[in-house]
Design a protein around this motif. Structure first.
Motif, PDB file in Angstrom:
ATOM      1  N   ALA A 213       0.871  -1.181   0.000  1.00  0.00           N
ATOM      2  CA  ALA A 213       0.000   0.000   0.000  1.00  0.00           C
ATOM      3  C   ALA A 213       0.903   1.225   0.000  1.00  0.00           C
ATOM      4  O   ALA A 213       1.920   1.245   0.693  1.00  0.00           O
ATOM      5  CB  ALA A 213      -0.878  -0.013   1.248  1.00  0.00           C
ATOM      6  N   GLU A 214       0.521   2.201  -0.805  1.00  0.00           N
ATOM      7  CA  GLU A 214       1.397   3.369  -0.970  1.00  0.00           C
ATOM      8  C   GLU A 214       1.678   4.088   0.344  1.00  0.00           C
ATOM      9  O   GLU A 214       2.735   4.647   0.541  1.00  0.00           O
ATOM     10  CB  GLU A 214       0.798   4.348  -1.983  1.00  0.00           C
ATOM     11  CG  GLU A 214       1.077   3.989  -3.423  1.00  0.00           C
ATOM     12  CD  GLU A 214       2.542   3.866  -3.744  1.00  0.00           C
ATOM     13  OE1 GLU A 214       3.362   4.537  -3.088  1.00  0.00           O
ATOM     14  OE2 GLU A 214       2.891   3.085  -4.637  1.00  0.00           O
ATOM     15  N   GLY A 215       0.706   4.073   1.235  1.00  0.00           N
ATOM     16  CA  GLY A 215       0.904   4.795   2.489  1.00  0.00           C
ATOM     17  C   GLY A 215       1.570   3.971   3.565  1.00  0.00           C
ATOM     18  O   GLY A 215       1.858   4.477   4.653  1.00  0.00           O
ATOM     19  N   ALA A 216       1.840   2.683   3.285  1.00  0.00           N
ATOM     20  CA  ALA A 216       2.397   1.802   4.309  1.00  0.00           C
ATOM     21  C   ALA A 216       3.902   2.039   4.457  1.00  0.00           C
ATOM     22  O   ALA A 216       4.605   2.331   3.486  1.00  0.00           O
ATOM     23  CB  ALA A 216       2.127   0.342   3.940  1.00  0.00           C
TER      24      ALA A 216
ATOM     25  N   THR B  94       6.326   0.067   2.354  1.00  0.00           N
ATOM     26  CA  THR B  94       6.396   0.498   0.959  1.00  0.00           C
ATOM     27  C   THR B  94       7.339   1.700   0.828  1.00  0.00           C
ATOM     28  O   THR B  94       8.127   1.790  -0.113  1.00  0.00           O
ATOM     29  CB  THR B  94       4.995   0.861   0.440  1.00  0.00           C
ATOM     30  OG1 THR B  94       4.148  -0.281   0.609  1.00  0.00           O
ATOM     31  CG2 THR B  94       5.034   1.264  -1.015  1.00  0.00           C
TER      32      THR B  94
END
Lengths: 103, 389
Positions: B34-37, B40
């Motif tokens: 996930a881009e916000g994780a 990542t």
């Protein structure tokens, strides 16, 4: 309850000898991803410069800040969150309230 | 830094990120980035750093080939060397003086252009003499290179030595060499590599090549021999190989060796293979054990040492260096009595060798060297009888 598909918890935290994690697709995990979007100014992440919200420091002509901008950023970067279209900004406390749901 | 080529190293950050994600997915089934994780973010950041590192690693400089050429191929690059000359120095009087090492002088090139030279070593002018011996003071150019060659003008002092009245150059400067540039070296290295041949030419070529076959630990090559008759056989070579335990090669392995090497020599050369000859050696020894050592243990160690020394596995290997990885095989035709004594004497706990006798198995023991059978012989340990006094 053991976590089957772990993701790091943010802020990063070490508990005993392991790293704190949250379950993938859980409310907590999606929420912390939304927080990451809203707390990141566009351009600050070298690897993903479009990630985050526009820096409106010098955007003095329009509404400041714009709730639509936040909603759009969440829709762009956290597709798991279904934005309910409700966003309010308390100009005194500068707190933003956004209602979103994990579909 | 001039670049020779860039190695094909995957340095696409997206591909690197994908690779990391795949590994996480393999560890946690169903995991998706996930881009916000945080992971990542970290993955993307490290992928970008890895891209920079891989960019650097992929670059192969021309300079890298100098090390390769010098150490692997034996073609050293030509390094810069300073020009030198001999000179005679005259003093103002005969009081006795010292010309220090690294005293600077200048030699005119042309017009007002001069090049710096310095004395290589201290030179003493004894009292009673007004000059050094002719050509005694060796001068060396401060900067290496050919520019300082062929200078004939007399040197002029740069350092202040008030007692020097005159300096005369005995011969023109010479020996200066410019450092070989990278392109010139690469061309020279390329030509040297083209001279390397996969054909087998000298004995050592056959011996090294034999080791390329699985199961052949080392080999010895005898030129001008057909493997049977003892008379010289021109344009014929015989290669004798053994396995890691010193055993003769199987018929199939010898055939493989013969076919491989025959294909690597000119048509008029014939390659043969043969087996080594084995000679069993008996040893009888009596040793004095050092105080504090256990007699039976020392005896056992001596027997083990003799068994190792007289084993076909080790016979003919160099005494020093990494014998286990050596293709060297000295074709030793005799078991030398004194070498056997020396082997026993080197065992820990042995004070001295009181008596020792050797012989080919079945023959009378003695103190003479024992000749081994065959043209390429290997020793084998026969009866080893060691006693401690």
């Amino acid at each position: 309850m053991s976590i089957k598909i772990p993701h790091f918890r943010t802020p990063f935290q070490v508990v005993g000898k392991s790293v704190a994690t949250v379950e993938q697709d859980s409310e907590q995990e999606v929420t912390q991803c939304i927080e990451a979007v809203l707390q990141t100014p566009e351009g600050s992440r070298i690897e993903e410069p479009e990630f985050g919200i526009p820096d409106e420091l010098f955007e003095t002509l329009g509404p400041n800040p714009s709730a639509d901008v936040y909603l759009a950023a969440i829709e762009d970067w956290e597709p798991r969150a279904r934005v309910l279209g409700e966003a309010s900004i308390d100009e005194l406390t500068e707190q933003i309230t956004i209602k979103a749901a994990n579909p | 830094m001039s670049i020779f080529t860039e190695a094909l190293i995957d340095n696409d950050p997206e591909a690197l990120e994908e690779s990391v994600n795949e590994q996480i997915e393999a560890a946690f089934e169903g995991w998706t980035p996930a881009e916000g994780a945080l992971e990542t973010w970290l993955t993307k950041a490290y992928a970008r750093i890895a891209e920079l590192v891989r960019d650097q690693v992929a670059v192969i400089t021309k300079g890298a080939f100098k090390k390769f050429g010098e150490t692997i191929v034996g073609v050293p690059p030509i390094l810069a060397a300073p020009a030198t000359a001999t000179s005679t120095w005259t003093m103002v009087d005969a009081a006795g003086y010292s010309i220090p090492a690294e005293t600077l002088v200048a030699i005119a090139v042309s017009g007002n252009e001069k090049l710096g030279f310095q004395t290589v070593a201290e030179v003493m002018v004894e009292a009673g003499k007004t000059a050094t011996e002719a050509g005694e003071v060796v001068l060396q150019a401060v900067e290496a290179g050919e520019d300082a060659n062929n200078l004939t003008e007399d040197p002029v002092l740069i350092d202040s030595l008030s007692y020097v009245s005159e300096i005369a150059l005995v011969e023109e400067t010479k020996g200066g060499v410019d450092e070989e540039d990278e392109d010139t070296y690469l061309n020279r290295l390329t030509e040297a590599l083209q001279l390397l041949s996969l054909s087998l030419i000298v004995q050592r070529d056959f011996e090294i090549d034999a080791r390329a076959i699985s199961g052949i630990a080392r080999a010895v090559c005898l030129p001008a021999w057909d493997g049977k008759e003892e008379d010289a056989a021109p344009l014929q070579v015989t290669v004798i190989g053994i396995d890691a335990e010193g055993k003769a090669l199987s018929a199939g392995k010898k055939e493989e060796l013969q076919e491989r090497q025959q294909a690597k020599v000119p048509d008029e050369v014939i390659v043969h293979t043969a087996d080594p000859a084995y000679t069993s050696i008996d040893v009888e020894a009596e040793v004095e054990v050092l105080p504090g050592y256990d007699g039976p243990t020392v005896v056992e160690a001596v027997e083990a040492r003799l068994a190792g020394y007289l084993s076909p596995e080790a016979w003919g290997l160099p005494a020093t260096g990494d014998a286990s990885n050596s293709s060297a095989w000295e074709n030793k035709l005799k078991v030398y009595f004194l070498e056997v004594v020396s082997e026993v004497d080197r065992v820990a706990g042995v004070s001295r060798v009181i008596a020792l006798k050797i012989a080919e198995t079945g023959k009378a023991l003695g103190t003479a060297d024992v000749s081994l059978k065959g043209i390429v012989p290997l020793a084998e340990a026969g009866e080893l009888k060691v006693t401690a006094a």
